[in-house]
Design a protein around this motif. Structure first.
Motif, PDB file in Angstrom:
ATOM      1  N   PRO A   1      71.334   1.560  31.475  1.00  0.00           N
ATOM      2  CA  PRO A   1      71.881   0.561  32.405  1.00  0.00           C
ATOM      3  C   PRO A   1      70.808  -0.170  33.206  1.00  0.00           C
ATOM      4  O   PRO A   1      69.826   0.422  33.645  1.00  0.00           O
ATOM      5  N   TYR A   2      71.026  -1.467  33.346  1.00  0.00           N
ATOM      6  CA  TYR A   2      70.225  -2.336  34.209  1.00  0.00           C
ATOM      7  C   TYR A   2      68.725  -2.238  33.933  1.00  0.00           C
ATOM      8  O   TYR A   2      67.901  -2.370  34.833  1.00  0.00           O
ATOM      9  N   LEU A   3      68.383  -2.054  32.666  1.00  0.00           N
ATOM     10  CA  LEU A   3      66.975  -2.006  32.273  1.00  0.00           C
ATOM     11  C   LEU A   3      66.405  -3.411  32.099  1.00  0.00           C
ATOM     12  O   LEU A   3      65.213  -3.636  32.280  1.00  0.00           O
ATOM     13  N   PHE A   4      67.296  -4.349  31.757  1.00  0.00           N
ATOM     14  CA  PHE A   4      66.865  -5.726  31.508  1.00  0.00           C
ATOM     15  C   PHE A   4      67.673  -6.706  32.362  1.00  0.00           C
ATOM     16  O   PHE A   4      68.897  -6.741  32.259  1.00  0.00           O
ATOM     17  N   GLY A   5      66.979  -7.496  33.142  1.00  0.00           N
ATOM     18  CA  GLY A   5      67.669  -8.492  33.959  1.00  0.00           C
ATOM     19  C   GLY A   5      68.019  -9.747  33.196  1.00  0.00           C
ATOM     20  O   GLY A   5      68.786 -10.582  33.673  1.00  0.00           O
ATOM     21  N   SER A   6      67.445  -9.879  32.003  1.00  0.00           N
ATOM     22  CA  SER A   6      67.711 -11.062  31.177  1.00  0.00           C
ATOM     23  C   SER A   6      67.479 -10.701  29.718  1.00  0.00           C
ATOM     24  O   SER A   6      66.846  -9.674  29.405  1.00  0.00           O
ATOM     25  N   LEU A   7      67.947 -11.565  28.836  1.00  0.00           N
ATOM     26  CA  LEU A   7      67.738 -11.333  27.407  1.00  0.00           C
ATOM     27  C   LEU A   7      66.256 -11.429  27.055  1.00  0.00           C
ATOM     28  O   LEU A   7      65.765 -10.705  26.190  1.00  0.00           O
ATOM     29  N   GLU A   8      65.528 -12.319  27.737  1.00  0.00           N
ATOM     30  CA  GLU A   8      64.091 -12.452  27.477  1.00  0.00           C
ATOM     31  C   GLU A   8      63.363 -11.120  27.674  1.00  0.00           C
ATOM     32  O   GLU A   8      62.475 -10.765  26.895  1.00  0.00           O
ATOM     33  N   GLU A   9      63.746 -10.375  28.725  1.00  0.00           N
ATOM     34  CA  GLU A   9      63.114  -9.078  28.981  1.00  0.00           C
ATOM     35  C   GLU A   9      63.407  -8.095  27.845  1.00  0.00           C
ATOM     36  O   GLU A   9      62.538  -7.323  27.439  1.00  0.00           O
ATOM     37  N   ALA A  10      64.626  -8.121  27.349  1.00  0.00           N
ATOM     38  CA  ALA A  10      64.997  -7.222  26.248  1.00  0.00           C
ATOM     39  C   ALA A  10      64.226  -7.561  24.975  1.00  0.00           C
ATOM     40  O   ALA A  10      63.725  -6.666  24.275  1.00  0.00           O
ATOM     41  N   VAL A  11      64.101  -8.851  24.690  1.00  0.00           N
ATOM     42  CA  VAL A  11      63.427  -9.303  23.466  1.00  0.00           C
ATOM     43  C   VAL A  11      61.973  -8.830  23.429  1.00  0.00           C
ATOM     44  O   VAL A  11      61.446  -8.474  22.363  1.00  0.00           O
TER      45      VAL A  11
END
Length: 342
Positions: A122-132
């Motif tokens: 949970p809440y590891l990425f504030g945006s898709l860019e961070e996940a990518v």
């Protein structure tokens, strides 16, 4: 003298036959290699989403790259929207080589491999860019390598967007807004744990049942990415969208190991390069769609709460991360690297 001529003719005949046999063997071997390297083939790709979903257009892009890099020898045939069965069915077909590639939801695959639950912390990425960015991380590569034990070759991760909450009535600003609500999830150990700890009633069901279930009140809301929300038209039956960003949502792109191992090293490299090119393009398309899908939903009359305070979910976040870090060193390393990259 006559005897010597006969002996000479006999020896030369034997040599001619031997040379001819060698020539046939060499020709045959050369022909087989040419056939293996020059083989034309149509690969089957299966997944669960609609044809206008970003995963499907990424599969189409893979086909373009594959045709180009193989000089037209390789092509693809896409089977979308679960037309070849459930994901469990697809994995079984991948194991036997009946399907060549699968764009499998990370949710389903996380039920088969603990480390994949890392993407759902949970809440590891504030945006898709961070996940990518984490797609190229060492823990992510280790997740793909682990898939070989299941008869699969893990090729890459592609994304649909971050997960949000769509409700029939009201927004989801804090756990108290979700307490007792029946929320459709896609089955995954980490997702199940998160929603139980939030206090909701997580209800796993396939995509094709969600629209009617929302419409009739069987469920109160859904955990969903924006691309699926738009392509499946759930906005027609539920109007309150909270941009929670509680998790991201990858597809795990896999290939049948039996099929992969049957290819030459050169063709294996073509496969890997074509897929990387397609996913490099696809993640940028997914990021672009986050904005365009949100605007499309607003234009459709959806009420959108764009910002919440994630600290209201901090207790649940810590509990889930601690629970799954204990299950896998890869998950622990993934969380640490993602947090360190912010």
């Amino acid at each position: 003298m006559h005897f010597k001529k006969l002996l000479y003719s006999f020896i030369m005949g034997i040599l001619a036959l031997a040379l001819a046999a060698c020539g046939r063997d060499e020709s045959s071997t050369s022909g087989n290699n040419a056939s293996a390297e020059g083989e034309t083939r149509v690969f089957k790709i299966a997944h669960v989403v609609q044809e206008n979903h970003v995963w499907n257009v990424t599969a189409q892009k893979f086909g373009e790259e594959l045709r180009k890099l193989s000089d037209g020898r390789f092509d693809i045939e896409i089977h979308p929207a679960s037309t070849l069965g459930t994901e469990a069915d697809m994995v079984q077909q991948l194991e036997t080589g009946a399907i060549d590639f699968g764009f499998m939801t990370n949710a389903y695959m996380s039920t088969r491999q603990d480390s994949l639950n890392a993407w759902f912390m949970p809440y590891l990425f504030g945006s898709l860019e961070e996940a990518v960015k984490m797609r190229e991380s060492e823990p992510a590569k280790q997740m793909l390598e682990e898939l070989s034990s299941q008869g699969l070759v893990g090729l890459d991760f592609m994304f649909a967007g971050n997960r949000h909450v769509l409700m029939k009535d009201g927004f989801a600003e804090s756990p108290k807004d979700l307490k007792g609500k029946k929320i459709r999830i896609i089955g995954s150990p980490a997702m199940q744990s998160y929603w139980e700890k939030v206090g909701a009633g997580p209800t796993a069901m396939p995509l094709n049942e969600v629209y009617t279930s929302l419409q009739t009140g069987v469920i109160d809301g859904i955990d969903i990415d924006l691309d699926a929300l738009v392509t499946e038209k759930y906005y027609e039956v539920a109007k309150y969208l909270t941009l929670t960003n509680q998790m991201t949502f990858p597809t795990v792109i896999v290939m049948s190991k039996a099929v992969y191992d049957s290819l030459t090293p050169e063709d294996q490299e073509i496969i890997r390069t074509a897929m990387k090119n397609a996913v490099d393009w696809g993640v940028q398309e997914a990021i672009r769609r986050e904005e365009s899908n949100l605007q499309a939903l607003k234009d459709a009359g959806i009420e959108v709460l764009e910002e919440i305070d994630p600290s209201k979910f901090q207790t649940v976040t810590n509990e889930v991360r601690n629970e799954f870090s204990k299950k896998s060193d890869i998950i622990k390393a993934f969380i640490e690297e993602a947090e360190g990259g912010k």
